[in-house]
Design a protein around this motif. Structure first.
Motif, short mmCIF file in Angstrom:
data_model
loop_
_atom_site.label_atom_id
_atom_site.label_comp_id
_atom_site.label_asym_id
_atom_site.label_seq_id
_atom_site.Cartn_x
_atom_site.Cartn_y
_atom_site.Cartn_z
N ARG A 81 5.60 4.84 3.71
CA ARG A 81 6.39 5.12 4.91
C ARG A 81 6.89 3.78 5.43
NH1 ARG A 81 4.39 8.79 9.77
NH2 ARG A 81 4.88 10.31 8.20
N ASP A 82 8.20 3.63 5.49
CA ASP A 82 8.82 2.39 5.94
C ASP A 82 8.24 1.21 5.14
OD1 ASP A 82 10.52 0.78 7.38
OD2 ASP A 82 9.31 0.81 9.21
N PRO A 83 8.42 1.22 3.81
CA PRO A 83 7.75 0.26 2.94
C PRO A 83 8.18 -1.19 3.12
CG PRO A 83 9.32 1.54 1.68
CD PRO A 83 9.29 2.11 3.06
N LEU A 84 7.22 -2.08 2.95
CA LEU A 84 7.45 -3.52 2.93
C LEU A 84 6.85 -4.07 1.66
CD1 LEU A 84 6.47 -4.50 6.57
CD2 LEU A 84 8.76 -4.38 5.63
N GLN A 85 7.50 -5.09 1.10
CA GLN A 85 6.99 -5.73 -0.11
C GLN A 85 6.48 -7.12 0.24
OE1 GLN A 85 9.84 -6.23 -3.25
NE2 GLN A 85 8.27 -6.63 -4.78
N THR A 86 5.30 -7.44 -0.26
CA THR A 86 4.72 -8.77 -0.05
C THR A 86 5.30 -9.73 -1.08
OG1 THR A 86 2.86 -8.31 -1.52
CG2 THR A 86 2.56 -7.78 0.82
N PRO A 87 5.14 -11.04 -0.88
CA PRO A 87 5.63 -12.01 -1.86
C PRO A 87 5.01 -11.82 -3.26
CG PRO A 87 5.09 -13.12 0.18
CD PRO A 87 4.62 -11.69 0.32
N CYS A 88 3.83 -11.21 -3.31
CA CYS A 88 3.19 -10.97 -4.62
C CYS A 88 3.60 -9.62 -5.22
CB CYS A 88 1.68 -11.08 -4.50
SG CYS A 88 0.96 -10.00 -3.29
N VAL A 118 3.06 11.59 -8.28
CA VAL A 118 3.82 10.47 -7.74
C VAL A 118 3.35 9.18 -8.40
CG1 VAL A 118 4.33 9.12 -5.65
CG2 VAL A 118 4.18 11.61 -5.52
N PRO A 119 4.26 8.39 -8.96
CA PRO A 119 3.86 7.11 -9.57
C PRO A 119 3.20 6.19 -8.54
CG PRO A 119 6.11 7.67 -10.19
CD PRO A 119 5.69 8.65 -9.13
N GLN A 120 2.26 5.40 -8.98
CA GLN A 120 1.50 4.51 -8.09
C GLN A 120 2.41 3.56 -7.32
OE1 GLN A 120 -1.77 4.98 -7.60
NE2 GLN A 120 -1.70 3.43 -6.00
N LYS A 121 3.54 3.17 -7.91
CA LYS A 121 4.42 2.21 -7.24
C LYS A 121 5.03 2.78 -5.95
CE LYS A 121 8.58 3.21 -9.94
NZ LYS A 121 9.59 2.62 -10.81
N TYR A 122 4.96 4.09 -5.75
CA TYR A 122 5.49 4.71 -4.54
C TYR A 122 4.40 5.03 -3.52
CZ TYR A 122 9.63 5.22 -7.41
OH TYR A 122 10.69 4.97 -8.23
N LYS A 123 3.17 4.56 -3.80
CA LYS A 123 2.05 4.80 -2.89
C LYS A 123 1.62 3.49 -2.25
CE LYS A 123 0.13 8.55 -5.66
NZ LYS A 123 -1.06 8.97 -6.42
N CYS A 124 1.24 3.57 -0.99
CA CYS A 124 0.71 2.41 -0.29
C CYS A 124 -0.65 2.06 -0.89
CB CYS A 124 0.56 2.74 1.20
SG CYS A 124 -0.22 1.45 2.18
N ARG A 125 -0.92 0.78 -1.10
CA ARG A 125 -2.19 0.35 -1.68
C ARG A 125 -3.33 0.42 -0.66
NH1 ARG A 125 -2.40 -2.58 -6.50
NH2 ARG A 125 -0.40 -2.59 -7.55
N GLU A 156 -5.30 6.51 11.41
CA GLU A 156 -4.43 5.86 12.38
C GLU A 156 -3.05 5.50 11.84
OE1 GLU A 156 -6.20 2.56 14.28
OE2 GLU A 156 -7.90 3.72 15.03
N MET A 157 -2.92 5.27 10.54
CA MET A 157 -1.66 4.80 10.01
C MET A 157 -1.29 5.51 8.71
SD MET A 157 -2.66 0.92 10.70
CE MET A 157 -4.17 1.40 9.94
N PRO A 158 -1.11 6.82 8.77
CA PRO A 158 -0.84 7.51 7.52
C PRO A 158 0.57 7.29 7.01
CG PRO A 158 -0.73 9.06 9.32
CD PRO A 158 -1.17 7.72 9.91
N GLY A 159 0.68 7.31 5.71
CA GLY A 159 1.99 7.36 5.08
C GLY A 159 2.43 8.81 5.11
N TYR A 160 3.37 9.17 4.28
CA TYR A 160 3.82 10.54 4.21
C TYR A 160 2.82 11.37 3.41
CZ TYR A 160 8.32 9.06 6.02
OH TYR A 160 9.31 8.56 6.81
N PHE A 177 3.48 -3.25 -2.48
CA PHE A 177 4.14 -2.47 -1.44
C PHE A 177 3.12 -1.84 -0.52
CE2 PHE A 177 7.46 -2.73 -4.61
CZ PHE A 177 8.60 -2.89 -3.83
N TYR A 178 3.42 -1.83 0.78
CA TYR A 178 2.56 -1.24 1.79
C TYR A 178 3.43 -0.52 2.81
CZ TYR A 178 -0.88 -4.57 0.02
OH TYR A 178 -1.73 -5.28 -0.79
N CYS A 179 2.84 0.46 3.51
CA CYS A 179 3.51 1.05 4.67
C CYS A 179 3.60 -0.05 5.73
CB CYS A 179 2.67 2.20 5.25
SG CYS A 179 2.43 3.60 4.15
N ARG A 180 4.65 -0.04 6.49
CA ARG A 180 4.80 -1.05 7.54
C ARG A 180 3.61 -1.03 8.50
NH1 ARG A 180 8.94 -4.07 9.53
NH2 ARG A 180 10.40 -2.99 8.18
#
Length: 64
Positions: free
Chosen positions: A43-50, A29-36, A15-19, A53-56
């Motif tokens: 895809r359209d990344p957001l960073q949490t306070p901790c 691809v380094p892990q920092k560029y992948k959604c957890r 339902e919510m794939p990244g690229y 990074f996740y896809c929006r």
């Protein structure tokens, strides 16, 4: 517990794939560029306070 985790992963991947990239390319691809959550390229990344990074769409789905 593992069944629930697998069901969540399947839901996120359908339902919510990244690229998508070829599997051989994703390995480089380094892990920092992948959604957890969906483990795809962000895809359209957001960073949490901790500092995670996740896809929006993945993060929005978690909020529901």
């Amino acid at each position: 517990m593992s069944i629930i985790f697998c069901q969540i992963q399947l839901l996120l991947k359908t339902e919510m794939p990244g690229y998508h990239l070829a599997e051989s390319d994703m390995e480089r691809v380094p892990q920092k560029y992948k959604c957890r959550l969906c483990n795809l390229l962000l895809r359209d990344p957001l960073q949490t306070p901790c500092a995670h990074f996740y896809c929006r769409d993945c993060l929005d789905h978690l909020k529901r």
